[in-house]
Enzyme design. Sequence first.
Site, PDB file in Angstrom:
ATOM      1  N   ARG A  44      28.280 100.353  30.071  1.00 24.52           N
ATOM      2  CA  ARG A  44      28.248  98.823  30.696  1.00 24.52           C
ATOM      3  C   ARG A  44      29.648  98.338  31.181  1.00 24.52           C
ATOM      4  O   ARG A  44      29.939  97.438  31.340  1.00 24.52           O
ATOM      5  CB  ARG A  44      27.650  97.984  29.838  1.00 24.52           C
ATOM      6  CG  ARG A  44      26.223  98.210  29.393  1.00 24.52           C
ATOM      7  CD  ARG A  44      25.257  97.388  28.915  1.00 24.52           C
ATOM      8  NE  ARG A  44      24.068  97.635  28.643  1.00 24.52           N
ATOM      9  CZ  ARG A  44      23.680  98.242  27.464  1.00 24.52           C
ATOM     10  NH1 ARG A  44      24.602  98.841  26.611  1.00 24.52           N
ATOM     11  NH2 ARG A  44      22.475  98.902  27.213  1.00 24.52           N
ATOM     12  N   LYS A  47      34.305  94.907  44.625  1.00 24.67           N
ATOM     13  CA  LYS A  47      32.867  95.471  45.144  1.00 24.67           C
ATOM     14  C   LYS A  47      33.169  97.215  45.060  1.00 24.67           C
ATOM     15  O   LYS A  47      33.807  97.782  45.358  1.00 24.67           O
ATOM     16  CB  LYS A  47      32.856  95.275  46.572  1.00 24.67           C
ATOM     17  CG  LYS A  47      32.247  93.833  47.005  1.00 24.67           C
ATOM     18  CD  LYS A  47      32.071  93.736  48.438  1.00 24.67           C
ATOM     19  CE  LYS A  47      31.434  92.373  48.657  1.00 24.67           C
ATOM     20  NZ  LYS A  47      31.199  92.454  50.258  1.00 24.67           N
ATOM     21  N   GLU A  58      41.465  96.451  60.201  1.00 24.99           N
ATOM     22  CA  GLU A  58      41.113  95.441  59.233  1.00 24.99           C
ATOM     23  C   GLU A  58      42.444  94.609  58.968  1.00 24.99           C
ATOM     24  O   GLU A  58      41.963  93.256  58.636  1.00 24.99           O
ATOM     25  CB  GLU A  58      40.639  96.117  58.069  1.00 24.99           C
ATOM     26  CG  GLU A  58      39.370  96.814  57.924  1.00 24.99           C
ATOM     27  CD  GLU A  58      38.224  96.115  57.843  1.00 24.99           C
ATOM     28  OE1 GLU A  58      38.363  94.643  57.693  1.00 24.99           O
ATOM     29  OE2 GLU A  58      37.105  96.514  58.184  1.00 24.99           O
ATOM     30  N   LYS A  65      43.050  88.877  51.454  1.00 20.95           N
ATOM     31  CA  LYS A  65      42.054  89.196  50.582  1.00 20.95           C
ATOM     32  C   LYS A  65      41.957  88.723  49.144  1.00 20.95           C
ATOM     33  O   LYS A  65      41.109  88.494  48.536  1.00 20.95           O
ATOM     34  CB  LYS A  65      42.008  90.769  50.661  1.00 20.95           C
ATOM     35  CG  LYS A  65      40.861  91.542  49.995  1.00 20.95           C
ATOM     36  CD  LYS A  65      39.492  92.166  50.792  1.00 20.95           C
ATOM     37  CE  LYS A  65      38.425  92.338  50.033  1.00 20.95           C
ATOM     38  NZ  LYS A  65      37.632  93.437  50.066  1.00 20.95           N
ATOM     39  N   GLU A 105      30.858  86.475  46.281  1.00 18.23           N
ATOM     40  CA  GLU A 105      30.229  86.219  47.923  1.00 18.23           C
ATOM     41  C   GLU A 105      29.384  85.393  48.117  1.00 18.23           C
ATOM     42  O   GLU A 105      28.250  85.556  48.626  1.00 18.23           O
ATOM     43  CB  GLU A 105      29.755  87.658  48.589  1.00 18.23           C
ATOM     44  CG  GLU A 105      30.086  87.803  49.954  1.00 18.23           C
ATOM     45  CD  GLU A 105      29.625  88.860  50.609  1.00 18.23           C
ATOM     46  OE1 GLU A 105      28.995  90.076  50.064  1.00 18.23           O
ATOM     47  OE2 GLU A 105      30.234  89.338  51.837  1.00 18.23           O
ATOM     48  N   ARG A 134      34.041  84.141  50.906  1.00 20.12           N
ATOM     49  CA  ARG A 134      34.123  85.670  51.097  1.00 20.12           C
ATOM     50  C   ARG A 134      33.546  86.353  52.470  1.00 20.12           C
ATOM     51  O   ARG A 134      33.808  87.382  52.900  1.00 20.12           O
ATOM     52  CB  ARG A 134      33.626  86.481  49.862  1.00 20.12           C
ATOM     53  CG  ARG A 134      34.036  87.997  49.926  1.00 20.12           C
ATOM     54  CD  ARG A 134      33.852  88.654  48.548  1.00 20.12           C
ATOM     55  NE  ARG A 134      34.307  89.857  48.435  1.00 20.12           N
ATOM     56  CZ  ARG A 134      34.727  90.642  47.520  1.00 20.12           C
ATOM     57  NH1 ARG A 134      34.547  90.222  46.208  1.00 20.12           N
ATOM     58  NH2 ARG A 134      34.884  91.833  47.542  1.00 20.12           N
ATOM     59  N   ASN A 192      33.489  89.166  56.812  1.00 25.58           N
ATOM     60  CA  ASN A 192      32.622  90.034  57.755  1.00 25.58           C
ATOM     61  C   ASN A 192      33.043  89.645  59.353  1.00 25.58           C
ATOM     62  O   ASN A 192      32.052  90.107  60.110  1.00 25.58           O
ATOM     63  CB  ASN A 192      31.157  89.583  57.361  1.00 25.58           C
ATOM     64  CG  ASN A 192      30.629  90.167  56.269  1.00 25.58           C
ATOM     65  OD1 ASN A 192      31.121  91.101  55.746  1.00 25.58           O
ATOM     66  ND2 ASN A 192      29.832  89.393  55.490  1.00 25.58           N
ATOM     67  N   HIS A 214      31.980  92.429  61.801  1.00 28.23           N
ATOM     68  CA  HIS A 214      31.257  93.338  61.225  1.00 28.23           C
ATOM     69  C   HIS A 214      29.842  93.450  61.496  1.00 28.23           C
ATOM     70  O   HIS A 214      29.457  94.380  61.285  1.00 28.23           O
ATOM     71  CB  HIS A 214      31.422  93.252  59.540  1.00 28.23           C
ATOM     72  CG  HIS A 214      32.832  93.893  59.246  1.00 28.23           C
ATOM     73  ND1 HIS A 214      34.164  93.357  59.639  1.00 28.23           N
ATOM     74  CD2 HIS A 214      33.290  94.927  58.533  1.00 28.23           C
ATOM     75  CE1 HIS A 214      35.269  94.053  58.967  1.00 28.23           C
ATOM     76  NE2 HIS A 214      34.581  95.172  58.167  1.00 28.23           N
ATOM     77  N   HIS A 266      28.761  96.877  62.321  1.00 30.69           N
ATOM     78  CA  HIS A 266      28.128  97.869  61.473  1.00 30.69           C
ATOM     79  C   HIS A 266      26.802  98.482  62.149  1.00 30.69           C
ATOM     80  O   HIS A 266      26.286  99.625  62.238  1.00 30.69           O
ATOM     81  CB  HIS A 266      27.274  96.932  60.179  1.00 30.69           C
ATOM     82  CG  HIS A 266      28.286  96.801  59.107  1.00 30.69           C
ATOM     83  ND1 HIS A 266      28.362  95.731  58.382  1.00 30.69           N
ATOM     84  CD2 HIS A 266      29.242  97.638  58.801  1.00 30.69           C
ATOM     85  CE1 HIS A 266      29.061  95.850  57.378  1.00 30.69           C
ATOM     86  NE2 HIS A 266      29.812  96.899  57.594  1.00 30.69           N
ATOM     87  N   HIS A 300      34.808 103.287  61.442  1.00 28.13           N
ATOM     88  CA  HIS A 300      34.609 102.031  61.075  1.00 28.13           C
ATOM     89  C   HIS A 300      35.529 101.100  61.823  1.00 28.13           C
ATOM     90  O   HIS A 300      35.093  99.981  62.342  1.00 28.13           O
ATOM     91  CB  HIS A 300      34.753 101.742  59.439  1.00 28.13           C
ATOM     92  CG  HIS A 300      34.667 100.346  58.973  1.00 28.13           C
ATOM     93  ND1 HIS A 300      33.314  99.706  59.086  1.00 28.13           N
ATOM     94  CD2 HIS A 300      35.417  99.362  58.702  1.00 28.13           C
ATOM     95  CE1 HIS A 300      33.363  98.550  58.518  1.00 28.13           C
ATOM     96  NE2 HIS A 300      34.592  98.368  58.057  1.00 28.13           N
TER      97      HIS A 300
HETATM   98  N1  GLY Z   1      34.828  94.208  52.565  1.00 28.34           N
HETATM   99  C1  GLY Z   1      34.269  93.118  52.515  1.00 28.34           C
HETATM  100  C2  GLY Z   1      34.565  92.504  51.097  1.00 28.34           C
HETATM  101  O1  GLY Z   1      35.169  92.892  50.147  1.00 28.34           O
HETATM  102  O2  GLY Z   1      33.954  91.485  50.969  1.00 28.34           O
END
Ligand code: GLY
Length: 360
Positions: free
Chosen positions: A121, A143, A185, A227, A237, A241, A245, A248, A252, A264
């Site tokens: 966990r 993430k 990015e 970031k 998010e 956050r 996007n 994106h 995507h 990408h």
């Molecule tokens: N790659 C987008 C984020 O980390 O929220």
Amino acid sequence: MSEPTVITVPGDAPYDVTIGRDLLDRIGPALAPTVKKVLVVHPPTLGAQAESLRERLSEGGTREVLLAEIPDAEQGKRIEVAAFCWQVLGQADFTRTDAVVGFGGGAVTDLAGFVAATWLRGVQVVLVPTTVLAMVDAAVGGKTGVNTAEGKNLVGAFWPPRAVICDLAFLDSLSPNEALAGFAEVVKAGFIWSPEILERIEAEPGSIVDPASASFRRCMELAVEMKARVVGEDFREAGLREILNYGHTLGHAIEHAERYRWRHGAAVSVGMMYAAELSRLAGRLSDDAVDRHRNVLTSLGLPVSYRGGAWPTLLATMQRDKKSRGGMLRFIVLDDIARPTVLQAPDESLLFAAYQEIAD
Ligand code: GLY
């Protein structure tokens, strides 16, 4: 040699992102002193460097360091690969006070983070990203996850790393195209947050994507700073956050239409051009700011247009995207450079009109 830059990601479990060159000696000290066993997850291309990492992290034999070689890129982001890592951890009796190190590109750091988030966990993970994209995006923000047959990143967890070490020396060996795709990015960070990035690209478009240059490093630092601030404020998010996007949503859909043969960054580049046109047609962004998008992206050699006839397929893919909420499409658009906002459920005619501006 210049000192590394340290950027702290705020939040419930704050951590440092260190940016500089020749930083491998910093990985050991980034682990908690209680760590007795470490699993280094790496792709085949970094086998020799992983061996040398094993040596450094073993602290003269007082720590047991295991290596888990996993397939490169998206092939590594599968539940079977996570299961292989769990098996290694189980057979070596890893406990809650042991650690995982993710060493590689974004897919490797996502997978290593997921393994760390799920083993007992949650155990600590230190990330050592080796691509531009992983340094400014994947490794920062917690993430983690794997892909499934139904889509990318559908299974995962938010699990912040204990530290992120961005050693720019790893980028020296990337092909110019790889470095450029990751740099898209960084350009995104320029449009949504930091005009200084755009000014630096405009001043030296031909040489900015040189990992050894001071200006490149400064742009990387600004992108990481952005970031860090965004994920520090909105780890799960729930709001801010979402600005990450930018470019994106269509990006995507293009990646999907191209069966992931497009990089990408190239898809996001077209997506940012589209988002700028959409912002303009929605009455938010000036012609000059849209021209600035086109000039900055093309000066770097990034694409700004896509196949005209592809629109119905792209729209259908965007509508299925997990980021649309309750079936409603949401786009990040700009009111100005560095002033992102959400455009919710825009009219299909507006979406199509913006697409015609970038269709070739
Ligand atoms: N790659 C987008 C984020 O980390 O929220």
